[in-house]
Design a protein around this motif. Structure first.
Motif, PDB file in Angstrom:
ATOM      1  N   ILE A   4       0.863  -1.188   0.000  1.00 31.00           N
ATOM      2  CA  ILE A   4       0.000   0.000   0.000  1.00 31.00           C
ATOM      3  C   ILE A   4       0.898   1.235   0.000  1.00 31.00           C
ATOM      4  N   THR A   5       0.685   2.086  -1.005  1.00 41.05           N
ATOM      5  CA  THR A   5       1.505   3.300  -1.110  1.00 41.05           C
ATOM      6  C   THR A   5       0.759   4.553  -0.658  1.00 41.05           C
ATOM      7  N   ARG A   6      -0.589   4.466  -0.730  1.00 37.14           N
ATOM      8  CA  ARG A   6      -1.370   5.661  -0.382  1.00 37.14           C
ATOM      9  C   ARG A   6      -2.809   5.266  -0.083  1.00 37.14           C
ATOM     10  N   ILE A  19      -7.557   2.714  -2.067  1.00 40.05           N
ATOM     11  CA  ILE A  19      -6.277   2.104  -1.695  1.00 40.05           C
ATOM     12  C   ILE A  19      -5.399   2.023  -2.949  1.00 40.05           C
ATOM     13  N   TYR A  20      -4.213   2.644  -2.906  1.00 43.07           N
ATOM     14  CA  TYR A  20      -3.265   2.595  -4.021  1.00 43.07           C
ATOM     15  C   TYR A  20      -2.157   1.597  -3.684  1.00 43.07           C
ATOM     16  N   TYR A  29      -3.924   2.621  -8.789  1.00 43.47           N
ATOM     17  CA  TYR A  29      -5.137   2.402  -7.978  1.00 43.47           C
ATOM     18  C   TYR A  29      -5.356   0.906  -7.815  1.00 43.47           C
ATOM     19  N   GLY A  30      -5.642   0.495  -6.584  1.00 38.74           N
ATOM     20  CA  GLY A  30      -5.859  -0.922  -6.323  1.00 38.74           C
ATOM     21  C   GLY A  30      -7.327  -1.279  -6.146  1.00 38.74           C
ATOM     22  N   PHE A  31      -7.936  -0.730  -5.101  1.00 39.33           N
ATOM     23  CA  PHE A  31      -9.354  -1.006  -4.817  1.00 39.33           C
ATOM     24  C   PHE A  31      -9.844   0.025  -3.807  1.00 39.33           C
ATOM     25  N   SER A  32     -11.120  -0.031  -3.509  1.00 38.07           N
ATOM     26  CA  SER A  32     -11.689   0.886  -2.512  1.00 38.07           C
ATOM     27  C   SER A  32     -12.418   0.078  -1.448  1.00 38.07           C
ATOM     28  N   VAL A  33     -12.469   0.638  -0.235  1.00 45.07           N
ATOM     29  CA  VAL A  33     -13.134  -0.051   0.866  1.00 45.07           C
ATOM     30  C   VAL A  33     -13.896   0.943   1.731  1.00 45.07           C
ATOM     31  N   ASP A  34     -14.820   0.414   2.484  1.00 46.50           N
ATOM     32  CA  ASP A  34     -15.545   1.207   3.466  1.00 46.50           C
ATOM     33  C   ASP A  34     -14.648   1.416   4.695  1.00 46.50           C
ATOM     34  N   GLU A  35     -14.962   2.432   5.481  1.00 43.85           N
ATOM     35  CA  GLU A  35     -14.160   2.752   6.664  1.00 43.85           C
ATOM     36  C   GLU A  35     -14.066   1.565   7.634  1.00 43.85           C
ATOM     37  N   ASP A  36     -15.163   0.834   7.787  1.00 48.12           N
ATOM     38  CA  ASP A  36     -15.150  -0.315   8.698  1.00 48.12           C
ATOM     39  C   ASP A  36     -14.110  -1.350   8.289  1.00 48.12           C
ATOM     40  N   ILE A  37     -14.031  -1.617   6.982  1.00 52.80           N
ATOM     41  CA  ILE A  37     -13.055  -2.595   6.462  1.00 52.80           C
ATOM     42  C   ILE A  37     -11.635  -2.047   6.641  1.00 52.80           C
TER      43      ILE A  37
END
Length: 270
Positions: A4-6, A19-20, A29-37
């Motif tokens: 994870i870079t950023r 998540i980068y 760009y890698g993926f996106s997640v909710d705050e809980d995750i």
């Protein structure tokens, strides 16, 4: 392996994060997640992730997004399990994810078909003119098990059913006041059956209706008799006309006494 870079907050949704990753070819760009995750799996700059872990996180986030949408769907009112499953199916949720979400809702006491059914019955009996049999049908159509629906309609007390049935019957009688008392009662009975009341409730409700005055029955005979006269007087006369009018009034539920009185007073011999 990816690092994870950023981690950045999404502009349109402050509780979601992008998540980068660097897979050895620079940041992307890698993926996106909710705050809980994000919090649960401590996704922060410098953390290394296996590709299988990334796939698992994406899947968990997908489930979490759909679960959040389902909670929002539940926020408007209680839902049956079938309604939840239908909602998730429309979202094109994988079957295994649907099952996971449904079971989680049960664990968190957010899904309960019996409580849903009882709540619907209580709401309907206070706001709608429906009897328990119609409510039972409505519950079954919403996917509630028949035995659960039968238990739920016990929330609708007999006394309140009769009270509602009396009001419905009185309203129906007012709209049918130009008809014979016999036909009025038959129509009221049929109307209450269609509204979902059982025979015991209907019998009790009809017994509480005020008796019709004889003047009102006579007015109804005259009204219906005049209509029949206008219908037949150009095609028949004398005995034939009398018989046609008699038959018509009898079919409409009037007594022989009232019919004979009408014939005597309104049809003269030629």
């Amino acid at each position: 392996m990816a690092k994870i870079t950023r981690v950045t907050t999404q502009k349109k949704s402050k509780n979601r994060y992008n998540i980068y990753l660097d897979r050895g070819q620079g940041e992307a760009y890698g993926f996106s997640v909710d705050e809980d995750i994000l919090v649960k799996y401590t996704l922060q700059k410098g953390k290394e992730l296996e590709e299988s872990t990334i796939e698992a996180l994406i899947q968990k986030d997908t489930i979490h997004k759909v679960y959040t949408q389902t909670i929002n769907y539940l926020s408007y009112r209680m839902r049956s399990e079938k309604e939840i499953r239908d909602f998730l199916a429309k979202k094109e949720t994988d079957e295994e994810h649907i099952e996971e979400i449904v079971q989680r809702l049960y664990r968190e006491k957010l899904l309960d078909d019996l409580e849903f059914a009882k709540a619907l019955v209580r709401t309907r009996m206070n706001t709608a003119s429906k009897g328990p049999l119609v409510l039972k049908k409505e519950l079954i159509e919403k996917g509630v098990d028949k035995s659960v629906a039968e238990e739920a309609i016990l929330e609708f007390p007999f006394e309140l059913q009769v009270e509602k049935a009396v009001k419905l019957a009185e309203k129906k009688l007012r709209s049918d006041r130009k008809k014979s008392q016999k036909q009025q009662i038959q129509n009221a009975q049929q109307h209450l059956m269609q509204k979902g009341f059982n025979s015991d409730v209907i019998k009790e409700a009809l017994s509480q209706l005020p008796e019709e005055e004889s003047d009102q029955e006579w007015e109804a005979v005259v009204f219906q008799g005049d209509k029949l006269l206008r219908k037949y007087e150009r095609k028949a006369e004398g005995f034939e006309l009398k018989q046609k009018v008699k038959s018509g009034l009898y079919r409409k539920g009037f007594s022989f006494e009232e019919i004979d009185r009408f014939i005597d007073e309104y049809i003269t011999e030629e």
